[in-house]
Design a protein around this motif. Structure first.
Motif, mmCIF file in Angstrom:
data_model
loop_
_atom_site.group_PDB
_atom_site.id
_atom_site.type_symbol
_atom_site.label_atom_id
_atom_site.label_comp_id
_atom_site.label_asym_id
_atom_site.label_seq_id
_atom_site.Cartn_x
_atom_site.Cartn_y
_atom_site.Cartn_z
ATOM 1 N N GLU A 401 0.854 -1.191 0.000
ATOM 2 C CA GLU A 401 0.000 0.000 0.000
ATOM 3 C C GLU A 401 0.888 1.239 0.000
ATOM 4 N N VAL A 402 0.605 2.172 -0.900
ATOM 5 C CA VAL A 402 1.321 3.439 -0.942
ATOM 6 C C VAL A 402 0.283 4.555 -1.022
ATOM 7 N N ARG A 403 0.311 5.460 -0.044
ATOM 8 C CA ARG A 403 -0.608 6.606 -0.042
ATOM 9 C C ARG A 403 0.154 7.805 -0.578
ATOM 10 N N ALA A 404 -0.357 8.396 -1.659
ATOM 11 C CA ALA A 404 0.438 9.416 -2.347
ATOM 12 C C ALA A 404 -0.434 10.421 -3.087
ATOM 13 N N LYS A 405 0.145 11.610 -3.290
ATOM 14 C CA LYS A 405 -0.346 12.593 -4.254
ATOM 15 C C LYS A 405 0.601 12.562 -5.449
ATOM 16 N N LEU A 406 0.080 12.784 -6.618
ATOM 17 C CA LEU A 406 0.887 12.669 -7.823
ATOM 18 C C LEU A 406 1.244 14.044 -8.379
ATOM 19 N N PRO A 407 2.378 14.162 -9.072
ATOM 20 C CA PRO A 407 2.735 15.446 -9.689
ATOM 21 C C PRO A 407 1.772 15.781 -10.819
ATOM 22 N N GLU A 408 1.760 17.032 -11.215
ATOM 23 C CA GLU A 408 0.920 17.440 -12.328
ATOM 24 C C GLU A 408 1.767 18.158 -13.363
ATOM 25 N N GLY A 409 1.255 18.185 -14.583
ATOM 26 C CA GLY A 409 1.968 18.830 -15.677
ATOM 27 C C GLY A 409 2.239 17.860 -16.797
ATOM 28 N N GLY A 410 2.028 18.324 -18.029
ATOM 29 C CA GLY A 410 2.249 17.476 -19.193
ATOM 30 C C GLY A 410 3.670 16.967 -19.272
ATOM 31 N N GLY A 411 3.817 15.636 -19.394
ATOM 32 C CA GLY A 411 5.133 15.018 -19.479
ATOM 33 C C GLY A 411 5.579 14.358 -18.205
ATOM 34 N N THR A 412 4.933 14.661 -17.053
ATOM 35 C CA THR A 412 5.303 13.972 -15.809
ATOM 36 C C THR A 412 4.870 12.512 -15.881
ATOM 37 N N GLY A 524 5.547 8.862 -20.831
ATOM 38 C CA GLY A 524 5.164 10.196 -20.360
ATOM 39 C C GLY A 524 4.746 11.141 -21.454
ATOM 40 N N GLY A 525 5.312 10.973 -22.638
ATOM 41 C CA GLY A 525 4.905 11.780 -23.783
ATOM 42 C C GLY A 525 5.484 13.185 -23.786
ATOM 43 N N GLU A 526 4.864 14.055 -24.539
ATOM 44 C CA GLU A 526 5.364 15.415 -24.744
ATOM 45 C C GLU A 526 5.347 16.206 -23.435
ATOM 46 N N ILE A 527 6.428 16.936 -23.190
ATOM 47 C CA ILE A 527 6.543 17.736 -21.969
ATOM 48 C C ILE A 527 6.016 19.139 -22.235
ATOM 49 N N ASP A 528 5.138 19.606 -21.356
ATOM 50 C CA ASP A 528 4.562 20.939 -21.474
ATOM 51 C C ASP A 528 5.675 21.976 -21.406
ATOM 52 N N GLU A 529 5.689 22.892 -22.392
ATOM 53 C CA GLU A 529 6.754 23.900 -22.437
ATOM 54 C C GLU A 529 6.705 24.838 -21.229
#
Length: 545
Positions: A401-412, A524-529
C-alpha cells in the motif's frame, strides 16, 4: 533498346515459369473423393454418435449435424451428442476439404434416440416462448475465472469482478448492454439472437487476433458477432456437482457476451430471472470462466433495479511486515533506500528526459517528496529522483500500500513499481516487473496498473486502467496484492485489474520496491513547455504478509 529487349525477354521467361508452376499446383489440387462416413450410434439413450470419416485427398472435415450445430475434425473422427428427445432422424452432411480449399461433400441419414430432457431449463431460458437476458453487471462475480477442476463455483478463486467493474474497460458500451434472446424451437433446441450493437467484449488473449490494441487487457472492439444461432441442450460432461447437469451448445461459433473462443456453456444454476454459467476457455483448458446473467436490462441495473452495493475487497494479508512513514525523518534513510543516479541507458530504456540526482528527494512535514524540475544537469534539461530498496528490503507475496499525491503537468510520469531481485543477472523483462501505479500528466486522473514479463512487455504489457478524481491535490491509496494464485491492482480499495499468476511466471520470487518521477519518454509523452516543477508526495509505504 538493347536493355529493353533483355528486360522484355526476362519478363516473358518469368511469366512462362510462373505459368508452369501454376499448372503444377493445379494438378496437385485434386478434389477429395471416395468419402466414407461411418457412424457408431449408441443404443443406451445417451444420444452419442461417434463419427469416423475418410476420403482421398482430404485434409480436414466439416460436419453439419442436421440439428443446427456444426463441428470440425482434422482426422475425420468426432463425437456428437444429439439431445432432441425421443427417436429422431438427422441428415448429417460432411464436407471434405483438400488443397487450396477444394471440397466435396456427402450426406447420410441417421436415427438417434435420446432420453435427455430438461423442460425446466427450457422454460426458464425462454419463458415458454422467448426471453432476453443481460449480463448481471450489478452483481459481484458477474465475470470470474478459476481452475477448471476443484474450484469454488460460487466464488472462482482466481478472480471475481466487482459490480460494474468492467465499465472502466468501456464494457458499458458492449458487454453490459448485450442482449441475448432465447426462443423455443423444439424439445431441447432453441434459436439464439445475439445483439451486441456491433461491438464485442474480448478476453485479453484474443484482442490482437481481432485487430485490437494488445497489452491493454480485455477490450471492446468494433467486431459484430451478432445474429441468430441455434442452441441445443445436452447433458453436461464436466461432472461438476454444483451444476444443473445441463449444458448449452451454440452453432456457428456462438458465445455468451464475453469472447473466450468457446461455444459450450454449462448451466450451474438458473431460475426465472437469473442464470449462472461456466465455460472452459478455448485456448487454455486449465481455465474456467463464469458469467452471471439477469433479465434486468443494464440501464435499470444502473438506476437501482436489483443492484447491490459493491462487496468490499477482502485482503488475505493482514500482518504488517514493513513500513516507511517518514514521520520522524529529516532525510531519506539510505540504509533502506538506494539512489539511482543519471539517465541510464537511452533514458532508462524509455527515452526519458530527466537526470536523476539525490537532491530531488526531500522529506517535508512527514512526507517524502520526489520532485521533477526543469533545470540543466549533465547535459539534460530536467532533474528528478529514483529510489529503490534493492538488496535492502525484498520479499515474495504480500500486499503493498502506498498513499500518495501525484505530480501534475504534461510530461510527468510518476511510478510506484517493483522489479525481480535477479534483475542484474537475467535482465528485463525476464526478471518480471509489477507497476503498482503509473500516471501520465498528459492524461490526468487515469491510473495504470501493469505487469511486464516475457511475451507481454513494453507496449504489449498486461495492463488495465481506472479513473480517479484529483490525483494531484488529494491523497489516494495505490495497492497491489500478490499471491501464488493472482496479482490484484486497486486504487482506494477498488479492484480494477487482476492477473492469474502461474508457477511458470516470474512473479514467484523476491521483488524490491522503486519510487520515481520520470519526464517525457515513451510513456510520459510530450513535456509541457510551461512545466517548471512538480512533486510526487508519499505519506507512507506499507507491506503486509
Amino acid at each position: 533498346m538493347k536493355y529493353l529487349r533483355i528486360i522484355n525477354f526476362l519478363i516473358i521467361s518469368i511469366l512462362a515459369v510462373s505459368c508452369q508452376e501454376d499448372d503444377l499446383e493445379l494438378q496437385d489440387m485434386a478434389v477429395p473423393s471416395n468419402i466414407t462416413v461411418n457412424a457408431d450410434i449408441s443404443t443406451d439413450g445417451s444420444g452419442i454418435v461417434h463419427f469416423d470419416v475418410s476420403a482421398d485427398n482430404a485434409f480436414t472435415y466439416q460436419f453439419n449435424f442436421g440439428d443446427g450445430t456444426t463441428g470440425t475434425s482434422l482426422d475425420g473422427k468426432i463425437t456428437k451428442r444429439f439431445s432432441r428427445n425421443g427417436l429422431n432422424t438427422y441428415l448429417v452432411t460432411v464436407v471434405a476439404f483438400g488443397k487450396g480449399g477444394i471440397s466435396s461433400s456427402k450426406s447420410v441419414e441417421i436415427e438417434v434416440e435420446s432420453d435427455f430432457s430438461d423442460p425446466e431449463t427450457k422454460d426458464y431460458l425462454t419463458g415458454g416462448s422467448s426471453k432476453t437476458w443481460y449480463v448481471a453487471a450489478s452483481e459481484p462475480g458477474h465475470l470470474g475465472v478459476g481452475p477448471t477442476f476443484g474450484d469454488n463455483f460460487n466464488n472462482p478463486s482466481y478472480y471475481t469482478a466487482a459490480p460494474f467493474e468492467k465499465a472502466g474497460a468501456d464494457a458499458s458500451s458492449c458487454f453490459y448492454t448485450d442482449e441475448l434472446t432465447f426462443s423455443t424451437t423444439g424439445e431441447n433446441n432453441f434459436t439464439y439472437e445475439y445483439n451486441n450493437n456491433g461491438r464485442t467484449f474480448f478476453n485479453a488473449d484474443f484482442v490482437g487476433e481481432f485487430g485490437g490494441p494488445t497489452g491493454s487487457g480485455d477490450q471492446c472492439i468494433e467486431v459484430d458477432f451478432g445474429g441468430e444461432k441455434n442452441v441445443a441442450l445436452s447433458p453436461a460432461t464436466s461432472g461438476v456437482e454444483a451444476s444443473t447437469g445441463t449444458q448449452m451448445d451454440f452453432s456457428d461459433g456462438g458465445f455468451m457476451s464475453y469472447y473466450i473462443a468457446t461455444s459450450s456453456y454449462e448451466i450451474l444454476s438458473i431460475d426465472e430471472n437469473s442464470m449462472y454459467v461456466r465455460a472452459v476457455m478455448g485456448n487454455n483448458p486449465d481455465l474456467a470462466w463464469y458469467l452471471k446473467f439477469t433479465t434486468t436490462p443494464y440501464d435499470q441495473q444502473e438506476a437501482g433495479g436489483g443492484t447491490e452495493e459493491p462487496e468490499e475487497f477482502q485482503t488475505e494479508f493482514e500482518d504488517l511486515l514493513w513500513e516507511t512513514s517518514f514521520d520522524d525523518e529529516t532525510s531519506l534513510d539510505t540504509s533502506v533506500w538506494n539512489y539511482e543516479i543519471g539517465n541510464g541507458d537511452n533514458g532508462w530504456g524509455n527515452q526519458e528526459a530527466q537526470y536523476y540526482t539525490e537532491d530531488n528527494t526531500s522529506i517535508v512535514d512527514g512526507n517524502l517528496l520526489i520532485t521533477a524540475r526543469r533545470e540543466s544537469e549533465s547535459g539534460f534539461e530536467f532533474t528528478s529522483s529514483r529510489i529503490t530498496t534493492q538488496d535492502n528490503f525484498e520479499f515474495t507475496y504480500g500486499r503493498v500500500e502506498v498513499r500518495a499525491k501525484l505530480p501534475e503537468g504534461g510530461g510527468t510520469w510518476p511510478a510506484i513499481w517493483m522489479l525481480g531481485n535477479n534483475f542484474d543477472e537475467v535482465g528485463w523483462p525476464t526478471t518480471g516487473e509489477i507497476d503498482i501505479m503509473e500516471h501520465k500528466g498528459n492524461e490526468p486522473g487515469i491510473i495504470h496498473g501493469s505487469l511486464h514479463y516475457p511475451g507481454a512487455s513494453g507496449g504489449n504489457a498486461d495492463t488495465n486502467t481506472t479513473t480517479i478524481e484529483n490525483p494531484s491535490s488529494e491523497f489516494h491509496t495505490y495497492t497491489m496484492e500478490w499471491s501464488a494464485e493472482r496479482i490484484v491492482f486497486l486504487v482506494d480499495d477498488e479492484v480494477y485489474h487482476t492477473y492469474a499468476n502461474t508457477p511458470e511466471s516470474p512473479f514467484n520470487k523476491d521483488f524490491f520496491l522503486i519510487l520515481n518521477v520520470a519526464m517525457g519518454g515513451t510513456f510520459g509523452g510530450e513535456i509541457d513547455e510551461n512545466f517548471q516543477e512538480s512533486s510526487m508526495e508519499v505519506d507512507y509505504v506499507r507491506v503486509y504478509q
